[in-house]
Design a protein around this motif. Structure first.
Motif, short mmCIF file in Angstrom:
data_model
loop_
_atom_site.label_atom_id
_atom_site.label_comp_id
_atom_site.label_asym_id
_atom_site.label_seq_id
_atom_site.Cartn_x
_atom_site.Cartn_y
_atom_site.Cartn_z
N UNK A 1 0.81 -1.21 0.00
CA UNK A 1 0.00 0.00 0.00
C UNK A 1 0.84 1.27 0.00
N UNK A 2 2.12 1.14 0.29
CA UNK A 2 3.00 2.31 0.22
C UNK A 2 3.92 2.26 -1.01
N UNK A 3 3.54 1.46 -1.98
CA UNK A 3 4.30 1.35 -3.22
C UNK A 3 3.54 2.01 -4.36
N UNK A 4 4.19 2.10 -5.53
CA UNK A 4 3.49 2.65 -6.69
C UNK A 4 2.60 1.61 -7.35
N UNK A 5 2.42 0.46 -6.71
CA UNK A 5 1.52 -0.60 -7.18
C UNK A 5 0.28 -0.69 -6.30
N UNK A 6 0.07 0.31 -5.47
CA UNK A 6 -0.98 0.23 -4.45
C UNK A 6 -2.37 0.03 -5.04
N UNK A 7 -2.61 0.55 -6.23
CA UNK A 7 -3.94 0.42 -6.84
C UNK A 7 -4.07 -0.83 -7.71
N UNK A 8 -3.00 -1.61 -7.79
CA UNK A 8 -3.01 -2.87 -8.53
C UNK A 8 -3.27 -4.02 -7.55
N UNK A 9 -3.46 -5.24 -8.04
CA UNK A 9 -3.83 -6.35 -7.14
C UNK A 9 -2.75 -6.68 -6.12
N UNK A 10 -3.21 -7.08 -4.94
CA UNK A 10 -2.37 -7.72 -3.92
C UNK A 10 -2.92 -9.13 -3.76
#
Length: 471
Positions: free
Chosen positions: A182-191
């Motif tokens: 959530x603190x990465x630039x992938x936060x809006x992509x799937x986890x």
């Protein structure tokens, strides 16, 4: 088939908290408690995915899966359960289940498998901007050992570097993984998270890398693996040291080359995934014992995060204890509770073998049993056989009349909110709540209550003798 409609085949209380998130995302969520109801919904609404609970009373999932084998338009079925087995997973997936999950059933998991109506974004194009630091997952802690791990997490979160999170069971490894995402630039992509210990090798390979139609018995459709579902985002490989050595070699190729082969496939699939892994074992020892590949260890251990045990975190014990007490007091509609000096001394002196997870369970228990407060040592209920709060005379005088129904969550709120219940009745309500939560599994209920199964069995027997309804 509509990607904006999904169906839950489950008990209402198991999935009610997810309906608000479905509505917010514009997804229509249906609920059925029988095979007939599920088939009627599928025929009328044509949902994109069906999420079916494996232990639903009176329901045989085999009937639903067999029905879907004869219908090419039938939606994929994802099975979820709170106490699964590799045998059951294999059997249901051979019958056509798309996936087999262990609870908790989270919105992140659901969102990852809902079909998208939108064209996919190319993997080499940015899909999200970094959110402000500290948004989303909140990690409680002021001790220097935790602040160091948090500082390192914030520093490496924007990168694509693999992170190996180690620590004892219950220290919060998955929470730190979500914090990194959530603190990465992938936060809006799937986890996407998968427990490497939950499935046997052949099923885990299919889960990770997917399979082609006809690649094995029961593979009636192509299935995308977790790496493809997480492309553009983050994948968490939980309990990585439990992975079979043969599968480790295939995982290493994905990490090094960014590509994979589906089971039974002939085409190479490119993926862009940030990999996080967790373990509660001494991974260096497993490498020395040749139980884990050294090259894979080096590839995963680019950034090592070692989480401290709770008994090493000093005053964080009371900080977390009060946080959980406030949370559960609010959840159950109770006023804020404080700790007695004796309870504080006990909390600070206890060894915490179960770490933060154990502390959380004990605080929920204490909130339910403390009455008007303050929370005392005996409310932690570590030894149910010698719990001094039960009084046989009080049980006879204060217990409701025979035939009284089991308390559900709403009645628990109302009852405890009255603040005038005897401790014996609070005990009964707490037991019934846990039995309902575990679908009548007495071993799990006893574990949550912090008492022995024998003690729980004796209590239930006593309730039944007085004509009370018990699951």
């Amino acid at each position: 088939m509509s990607s904006k409609t999904i169906l839950f085949l489950a008990k209402p209380q198991a999935i009610t908290p997810l309906f608000a998130q479905c509505k917010e995302a514009g997804v229509e969520a249906g609920l059925a408690e029988t095979i007939r109801g599920a088939l009627d919904f599928i025929e009328k609404k044509k949902p994109g995915v069906v999420f079916a609970y494996a232990m639903l009373p009176g329901v045989k999932l085999e009937d639903l899966l067999i029905h879907g084998q004869d219908d090419s338009s039938f939606p994929p079925v994802v099975v979820f359960t709170d106490r699964g087995s590799s045998g059951e997973a294999q059997r249901l997936m051979e019958l056509g289940a798309k996936d087999y999950w262990l609870e908790p059933l989270s919105w992140e998991k659901i969102q990852a498998v809902i079909p998208s109506d939108e064209a996919p974004v190319p993997a080499n194009e940015p899909q999200a901007t970094a959110p402000p630091a500290g948004t989303g997952v909140k990690i409680i802690g002021q001790d220097a050992s935790v602040r160091r791990v948090l500082a390192l997490s914030r520093q490496v979160a924007p990168s694509k570097a693999s992170v190996l999170i180690s620590g004892e069971s219950g220290t919060g490894k998955e929470m730190f993984a979500r914090y990194l995402h959530q603190n990465s630039n992938r936060a809006n992509a799937p986890f996407v998270a998968i427990n490497c210990a939950a499935l046997p090798e052949h099923l885990l390979e299919s889960e990770l890398f997917g399979h082609e139609k006809g690649s094995f018995t029961g593979a009636i459709n192509r299935k995308l693996g977790k790496f493809e579902l997480a492309s553009g985002g983050t994948i968490l490989l939980d309990e990585i040291t439990e992975m079979d050595m043969g599968l480790q070699a295939k995982l290493l190729r994905v990490l090094q080359e960014g590509e994979l082969d589906r089971v039974g496939g002939v085409e190479t699939v490119k993926v862009d995934v940030r990999v996080l892994a967790t373990t509660n074992r001494d991974i260096e020892t497993t490498v020395k014992n040749k139980e884990f590949r050294q090259d894979l260890y080096f590839r995963l251990n680019v950034i090592p995060l070692k989480l401290p045990a709770l008994n090493e975190r000093g005053d964080d014990i009371m900080l977390l204890a009060q946080f959980f007490v406030d949370h559960y007091s609010k959840e159950y509609g109770l006023p804020r509770l404080a700790f007695s000096d004796a309870a504080r001394a006990w909390l600070m002196g206890y060894d915490w073998p179960g770490n933060v997870r154990e502390l959380q369970n004990l605080m929920e228990r204490a909130v339910l049993l403390a009455g008007a407060g303050p929370i005392e040592e005996q409310h932690f209920l570590l030894d149910g056989d010698n719990w001094p709060l039960f009084d046989e005379e009080e049980l006879q005088d204060e217990t409701p009349s025979p035939g009284a129904p089991a308390a559900d969550e709403a009645s628990l709120h109302n009852a405890l909110g009255g603040r005038d219940l005897p401790l014996s009745e609070i005990e009964r309500i707490a037991i019934l709540k846990r039995l309902e939560q575990t679908e009548g599994n007495r071993t799990q209920a006893a574990d949550l209550l912090g008492i022995s199964v024998r003690t729980l069995r004796n209590k239930i027997s006593d309730y039944k003798k007085r004509g009370l309804t018990v699951p």
